[in-house]
Design a protein around this motif. Structure first.
Motif, PDB file in Angstrom:
ATOM      1  N   ALA A 179       0.834  -1.203   0.000  1.00  0.00           N
ATOM      2  CA  ALA A 179       0.000   0.000   0.000  1.00  0.00           C
ATOM      3  C   ALA A 179       0.867   1.251   0.000  1.00  0.00           C
ATOM      4  O   ALA A 179       0.628   2.202  -0.765  1.00  0.00           O
ATOM      5  CB  ALA A 179      -0.932  -0.017   1.212  1.00  0.00           C
ATOM      6  N   GLU A 180       1.889   1.252   0.850  1.00  0.00           N
ATOM      7  CA  GLU A 180       2.768   2.424   0.938  1.00  0.00           C
ATOM      8  C   GLU A 180       3.565   2.619  -0.352  1.00  0.00           C
ATOM      9  O   GLU A 180       3.785   3.753  -0.787  1.00  0.00           O
ATOM     10  CB  GLU A 180       3.679   2.275   2.147  1.00  0.00           C
ATOM     11  CG  GLU A 180       2.914   2.403   3.465  1.00  0.00           C
ATOM     12  CD  GLU A 180       3.726   1.997   4.687  1.00  0.00           C
ATOM     13  OE1 GLU A 180       4.819   1.411   4.495  1.00  0.00           O
ATOM     14  OE2 GLU A 180       3.257   2.242   5.812  1.00  0.00           O
ATOM     15  N   ALA A 181       3.947   1.519  -0.977  1.00  0.00           N
ATOM     16  CA  ALA A 181       4.676   1.620  -2.243  1.00  0.00           C
ATOM     17  C   ALA A 181       3.804   2.218  -3.341  1.00  0.00           C
ATOM     18  O   ALA A 181       4.315   2.833  -4.290  1.00  0.00           O
ATOM     19  CB  ALA A 181       5.183   0.238  -2.667  1.00  0.00           C
ATOM     20  N   ALA A 182       2.483   2.044  -3.215  1.00  0.00           N
ATOM     21  CA  ALA A 182       1.540   2.603  -4.189  1.00  0.00           C
ATOM     22  C   ALA A 182       1.183   4.056  -3.879  1.00  0.00           C
ATOM     23  O   ALA A 182       0.390   4.665  -4.596  1.00  0.00           O
ATOM     24  CB  ALA A 182       0.267   1.748  -4.234  1.00  0.00           C
ATOM     25  N   GLY A 183       1.750   4.602  -2.802  1.00  0.00           N
ATOM     26  CA  GLY A 183       1.513   5.988  -2.472  1.00  0.00           C
ATOM     27  C   GLY A 183       0.427   6.226  -1.452  1.00  0.00           C
ATOM     28  O   GLY A 183       0.013   7.374  -1.233  1.00  0.00           O
ATOM     29  N   LEU A 184      -0.054   5.165  -0.796  1.00  0.00           N
ATOM     30  CA  LEU A 184      -1.067   5.298   0.240  1.00  0.00           C
ATOM     31  C   LEU A 184      -0.397   5.235   1.605  1.00  0.00           C
ATOM     32  O   LEU A 184       0.687   4.679   1.750  1.00  0.00           O
ATOM     33  CB  LEU A 184      -2.096   4.170   0.117  1.00  0.00           C
ATOM     34  CG  LEU A 184      -2.790   4.037  -1.246  1.00  0.00           C
ATOM     35  CD1 LEU A 184      -3.647   2.778  -1.278  1.00  0.00           C
ATOM     36  CD2 LEU A 184      -3.633   5.266  -1.561  1.00  0.00           C
ATOM     37  N   TYR A 185      -1.041   5.772   2.618  1.00  0.00           N
ATOM     38  CA  TYR A 185      -0.530   5.582   3.971  1.00  0.00           C
ATOM     39  C   TYR A 185      -1.534   4.793   4.797  1.00  0.00           C
ATOM     40  O   TYR A 185      -2.743   4.883   4.597  1.00  0.00           O
ATOM     41  CB  TYR A 185      -0.158   6.905   4.646  1.00  0.00           C
ATOM     42  CG  TYR A 185      -1.303   7.819   5.012  1.00  0.00           C
ATOM     43  CD1 TYR A 185      -1.930   7.725   6.259  1.00  0.00           C
ATOM     44  CD2 TYR A 185      -1.740   8.800   4.135  1.00  0.00           C
ATOM     45  CE1 TYR A 185      -2.968   8.570   6.603  1.00  0.00           C
ATOM     46  CE2 TYR A 185      -2.772   9.658   4.479  1.00  0.00           C
ATOM     47  CZ  TYR A 185      -3.392   9.538   5.709  1.00  0.00           C
ATOM     48  OH  TYR A 185      -4.415  10.375   6.047  1.00  0.00           O
ATOM     49  N   VAL A 186      -1.018   3.963   5.693  1.00  0.00           N
ATOM     50  CA  VAL A 186      -1.851   3.049   6.481  1.00  0.00           C
ATOM     51  C   VAL A 186      -2.356   3.782   7.717  1.00  0.00           C
ATOM     52  O   VAL A 186      -1.572   4.203   8.571  1.00  0.00           O
ATOM     53  CB  VAL A 186      -1.060   1.785   6.873  1.00  0.00           C
ATOM     54  CG1 VAL A 186      -1.930   0.862   7.725  1.00  0.00           C
ATOM     55  CG2 VAL A 186      -0.569   1.055   5.619  1.00  0.00           C
ATOM     56  N   ALA A 187      -3.678   3.905   7.804  1.00  0.00           N
ATOM     57  CA  ALA A 187      -4.303   4.584   8.940  1.00  0.00           C
ATOM     58  C   ALA A 187      -4.681   3.613  10.051  1.00  0.00           C
ATOM     59  O   ALA A 187      -4.767   4.000  11.220  1.00  0.00           O
ATOM     60  CB  ALA A 187      -5.546   5.344   8.481  1.00  0.00           C
ATOM     61  N   ASP A 188      -4.918   2.343   9.693  1.00  0.00           N
ATOM     62  CA  ASP A 188      -5.340   1.363  10.706  1.00  0.00           C
ATOM     63  C   ASP A 188      -5.018  -0.035  10.212  1.00  0.00           C
ATOM     64  O   ASP A 188      -5.161  -0.332   9.015  1.00  0.00           O
ATOM     65  CB  ASP A 188      -6.848   1.485  10.976  1.00  0.00           C
ATOM     66  CG  ASP A 188      -7.292   0.750  12.244  1.00  0.00           C
ATOM     67  OD1 ASP A 188      -6.414   0.324  13.020  1.00  0.00           O
ATOM     68  OD2 ASP A 188      -8.505   0.617  12.460  1.00  0.00           O
ATOM     69  N   LEU A 189      -4.576  -0.896  11.120  1.00  0.00           N
ATOM     70  CA  LEU A 189      -4.330  -2.304  10.821  1.00  0.00           C
ATOM     71  C   LEU A 189      -4.658  -3.110  12.071  1.00  0.00           C
ATOM     72  O   LEU A 189      -4.135  -2.828  13.148  1.00  0.00           O
ATOM     73  CB  LEU A 189      -2.873  -2.545  10.420  1.00  0.00           C
ATOM     74  CG  LEU A 189      -2.511  -4.010  10.124  1.00  0.00           C
ATOM     75  CD1 LEU A 189      -3.194  -4.502   8.856  1.00  0.00           C
ATOM     76  CD2 LEU A 189      -1.000  -4.186  10.034  1.00  0.00           C
ATOM     77  N   ARG A 190      -5.529  -4.104  11.924  1.00  0.00           N
ATOM     78  CA  ARG A 190      -5.898  -4.974  13.036  1.00  0.00           C
ATOM     79  C   ARG A 190      -5.886  -6.426  12.550  1.00  0.00           C
ATOM     80  O   ARG A 190      -6.169  -6.696  11.382  1.00  0.00           O
ATOM     81  CB  ARG A 190      -7.291  -4.632  13.578  1.00  0.00           C
ATOM     82  CG  ARG A 190      -7.471  -3.158  13.905  1.00  0.00           C
ATOM     83  CD  ARG A 190      -8.839  -2.877  14.482  1.00  0.00           C
ATOM     84  NE  ARG A 190      -9.175  -1.467  14.407  1.00  0.00           N
ATOM     85  CZ  ARG A 190     -10.292  -0.941  14.869  1.00  0.00           C
ATOM     86  NH1 ARG A 190     -11.202  -1.720  15.442  1.00  0.00           N
ATOM     87  NH2 ARG A 190     -10.526   0.355  14.750  1.00  0.00           N
ATOM     88  N   GLU A 191      -5.594  -7.349  13.468  1.00  0.00           N
ATOM     89  CA  GLU A 191      -5.502  -8.767  13.116  1.00  0.00           C
ATOM     90  C   GLU A 191      -6.296  -9.610  14.102  1.00  0.00           C
ATOM     91  O   GLU A 191      -6.453  -9.236  15.272  1.00  0.00           O
ATOM     92  CB  GLU A 191      -4.042  -9.221  13.122  1.00  0.00           C
ATOM     93  CG  GLU A 191      -3.138  -8.441  12.178  1.00  0.00           C
ATOM     94  CD  GLU A 191      -1.684  -8.855  12.307  1.00  0.00           C
ATOM     95  OE1 GLU A 191      -1.402 -10.070  12.187  1.00  0.00           O
ATOM     96  OE2 GLU A 191      -0.838  -7.969  12.545  1.00  0.00           O
ATOM     97  N   ALA A 192      -6.783 -10.775  13.631  1.00  0.00           N
ATOM     98  CA  ALA A 192      -7.525 -11.683  14.506  1.00  0.00           C
ATOM     99  C   ALA A 192      -7.336 -13.124  14.043  1.00  0.00           C
ATOM    100  O   ALA A 192      -7.214 -13.390  12.837  1.00  0.00           O
ATOM    101  CB  ALA A 192      -9.013 -11.333  14.512  1.00  0.00           C
TER     102      ALA A 192
END
Length: 256
Positions: A179-192
């Motif tokens: 995502a970051e390589a495509a020019g986006l920034y990560v606002a949230d990441l959760r795992e389960a």
């Protein structure tokens, strides 16, 4: 109980059941899966209510999108599997949504900066460059995805131990990097990690017919011996337990 019915009856019932769309009501009383704690459909609905133009990628039968009580003025969904395209069209057209038949690996058939919200539940693959291209500056991509080694107790029961590169696929950290390589920034990441239980062999067969990438060459005939052994195990020991993995990722395109 269904596990006390004959192998032949349970399998025949599962083979005859339709598998279109992402409606899992057939499993009621036969299989369970713990739900992620973040409530994707409700969170998606809140974002849709605030959007002006939204795209749902790989919408399946449109069930998750249709859950939203309020849709934006411009709402489009893509889907690649023809039976799902028909189902999504019937479900979403009355809500004013346009369903576009588009192969999962094809470029998104939309202009640059067309949407302020893009969503996707369990995409087969996320093409981050395409997501970034169709998002407006300041726009959001919101997605629940299948994580690494999801339901691999099922996969490895039929296919045997999988190599580490297969088990480690769908890594959320890799998704963030892409995502970051495509020019986006990560606002949230959760795992389960979530418990699954299959209470009869019919549920296993239906699952593998519906989620076809788990055991890609699955047919009842090809795996009959393994299915019979698993049926006997469920009858004698109780539910077959597996664990799914999920991650929630929200990214944004810089700008306003």
């Amino acid at each position: 109980m269904s596990s006390h019915r004959s192998f032949e009856e349970l399998v025949r019932e599962a083979v005859e059941a339709p598998v279109e769309g992402w409606d899992f009501s057939w499993f009621e009383g036969r299989a369970t899966e713990e739900r992620p704690p973040w409530g994707y459909a409700r969170s998606m609905a809140r974002r849709l209510a605030r959007a002006s133009a939204a795209l749902d990628v790989q919408t399946g039968g449109g069930e998750v999108l249709a859950f939203a009580p309020t849709l934006p003025p411009v709402i489009v969904a893509t889907e690649g599997w023809p039976p799902n395209v028909a189902k999504a069209t019937a479900l979403l057209h009355p809500r004013g949504a346009v369903v576009v038949a588009s192969a999962e690996d094809a470029p998104l058939p939309f202009a640059d900066a067309a949407f302020d919200l893009v969503t996707s539940r369990h995409p087969v693959r996320t093409y981050w460059d395409e997501i970034a291209r169709v998002l407006r500056p300041g726009g959001t991509y919101f997605s629940q995805q299948v994580g690494p080694a999801s339901a691999f107790e099922v996969v490895e029961y039929f296919l045997g131990p999988q190599p580490e590169e297969v088990r480690g696929g769908r890594d959320p950290r890799r998704a963030c990097a892409e995502a970051e390589a495509a020019g986006l920034y990560v606002a949230d990441l959760r795992e389960a990690r979530l418990r699954m239980e299959f209470h009869d062999i019919g549920a296993v067969v239906h699952f593998l017919r519906k989620v076809i990438w788990m055991v890609p060459d699955f047919t009842v005939e090809r795996y009959e011996d393994r299915l019979r052994s698993l049926h006997e195990r469920i009858v004698s020991e109780g539910p077959f337990v597996a664990h799914s993995t999920r991650f929630l990722i929200e990214t944004r395109k810089p700008g306003t």
